[in-house]
Design an enzyme around this catalytic site. Structure first.
Site, PDB file in Angstrom:
ATOM      1  N   TYR A 119       4.328 -65.221 -59.639  1.00 26.87           N
ATOM      2  CA  TYR A 119       3.269 -66.124 -60.257  1.00 26.87           C
ATOM      3  C   TYR A 119       4.094 -67.599 -60.376  1.00 26.87           C
ATOM      4  O   TYR A 119       3.499 -68.732 -60.000  1.00 26.87           O
ATOM      5  CB  TYR A 119       2.700 -65.637 -61.284  1.00 26.87           C
ATOM      6  CG  TYR A 119       1.588 -66.122 -61.606  1.00 26.87           C
ATOM      7  CD1 TYR A 119       0.407 -66.331 -61.086  1.00 26.87           C
ATOM      8  CD2 TYR A 119       1.362 -66.758 -63.136  1.00 26.87           C
ATOM      9  CE1 TYR A 119      -0.734 -67.069 -61.661  1.00 26.87           C
ATOM     10  CE2 TYR A 119       0.418 -67.494 -63.520  1.00 26.87           C
ATOM     11  CZ  TYR A 119      -0.637 -67.758 -62.657  1.00 26.87           C
ATOM     12  OH  TYR A 119      -1.905 -68.201 -63.381  1.00 26.87           O
TER      13      TYR A 119
ATOM     14  N   LYS B 135       3.097 -71.439 -58.799  1.00 29.17           N
ATOM     15  CA  LYS B 135       2.400 -72.522 -59.768  1.00 29.17           C
ATOM     16  C   LYS B 135       3.284 -73.562 -60.210  1.00 29.17           C
ATOM     17  O   LYS B 135       2.742 -74.783 -59.967  1.00 29.17           O
ATOM     18  CB  LYS B 135       2.088 -71.853 -61.030  1.00 29.17           C
ATOM     19  CG  LYS B 135       0.606 -70.947 -61.011  1.00 29.17           C
ATOM     20  CD  LYS B 135      -0.311 -71.589 -60.326  1.00 29.17           C
ATOM     21  CE  LYS B 135      -1.500 -70.708 -60.531  1.00 29.17           C
ATOM     22  NZ  LYS B 135      -2.785 -71.224 -59.828  1.00 29.17           N
TER      23      LYS B 135
END
Length: 246
Positions: free
Chosen positions: A154, A158
């Site tokens: 994740y 990002k």
């Protein structure tokens, strides 16, 4: 094409969680809102109904942000129906927990496909279609600064989004279009709660000096600022909306 529409915002992942709050806030700000969704048509239609019940204008358009043909058709359909696109918010995202190990590769591939590849495709279409003086906003995350175990895929996705935002701002030089990211801290959404124990939730709720989880509306307010007239001089930035979490 509806020529009575003055300003249009397109929100990917706009039917649930933070994306839904953004859709509703931008509608309250006066935008006609395109609520994009990947698969939950009922949630998207409910979001549209809620916006219309509050006096706003909205429509739902399906599309998987990881698929270039579907992203292109999302933007084309929005322009066919509403005539223009002034603001794009890329809020679509997933957050599987996985270690940095071969066992986590499938989850890594999934999160990169949606969060990073999806951002690349959405930002590219936004660059092609957003009107002069418009706004492009991507969702990142403040957990980048924490480096918690199992957040590797994740965080990688990002961090890539933040890089794309800064580059696109430079690529759009001369068009008056701002490109920014909003990086929430922990926000009480279905995406956040999934897979976490109550102990983990309680711990993360206390990390920020304000000692609470953020709300989707907290994040929607920051997006509203960037999309509105007061945000016109903010460009190529990452706004960390996190209550002091990081």
């Amino acid at each position: 094409m509806n020529t009575n529409i003055s300003c249009v915002a397109l929100v990917t992942g706009g039917s649930r969680g933070i994306g839904q709050a953004i859709s509703k806030r931008l509608a309250a700000d006066g935008f006609a809102v395109v609520v994009n969704y990947a698969g939950n048509a009922a949630a998207a239609q409910q979001t549209v109904a809620d916006i219309e019940a509050a006096g706003g204008r909205a429509m739902a358009i399906q599309g998987d942000v990881s698929q270039p043909e579907q992203v292109a058709e999302l933007f084309a359909a929005a322009k066919r129906e509403l005539g223009r696109i002034d603001v794009v918010v890329n809020s679509a995202g997933i957050m599987p927990m996985a270690p940095i190990a071969e066992s986590g590769l499938a989850d890594f591939d999934k999160v990169i496909a949606t969060n990073l590849r999806g951002a690349f495709l959405v930002l590219g279409q936004a660059a092609a279609h957003v009107a002069e003086g418009g706004r492009i906003i991507a969702l990142s995350t403040s957990v980048i600064a924490k480096s918690f175990p199992a957040y590797g895929p994740y965080i990688a996705s990002k961090a890539g989004v933040e890089g794309l935002v800064r580059v696109l701002a430079n690529e759009l030089r001369g068009r008056g279009i701002t490109v920014n990211a909003v990086a929430p801290g922990p926000v009480g959404t279905e995406l956040f709660f999934k897979g976490k124990s109550q102990e983990q939730i309680d711990y993360m709720s206390k990390l920020a000096p304000l000692e609470r989880l953020g709300t989707p509306e907290d994040i929607a307010g920051v997006v509203s600022f960037l999309a509105g007239p007061d945000g016109q001089w903010v460009n190529a930035q990452v706004l960390r909306a996190n209550g002091g979490y990081a």
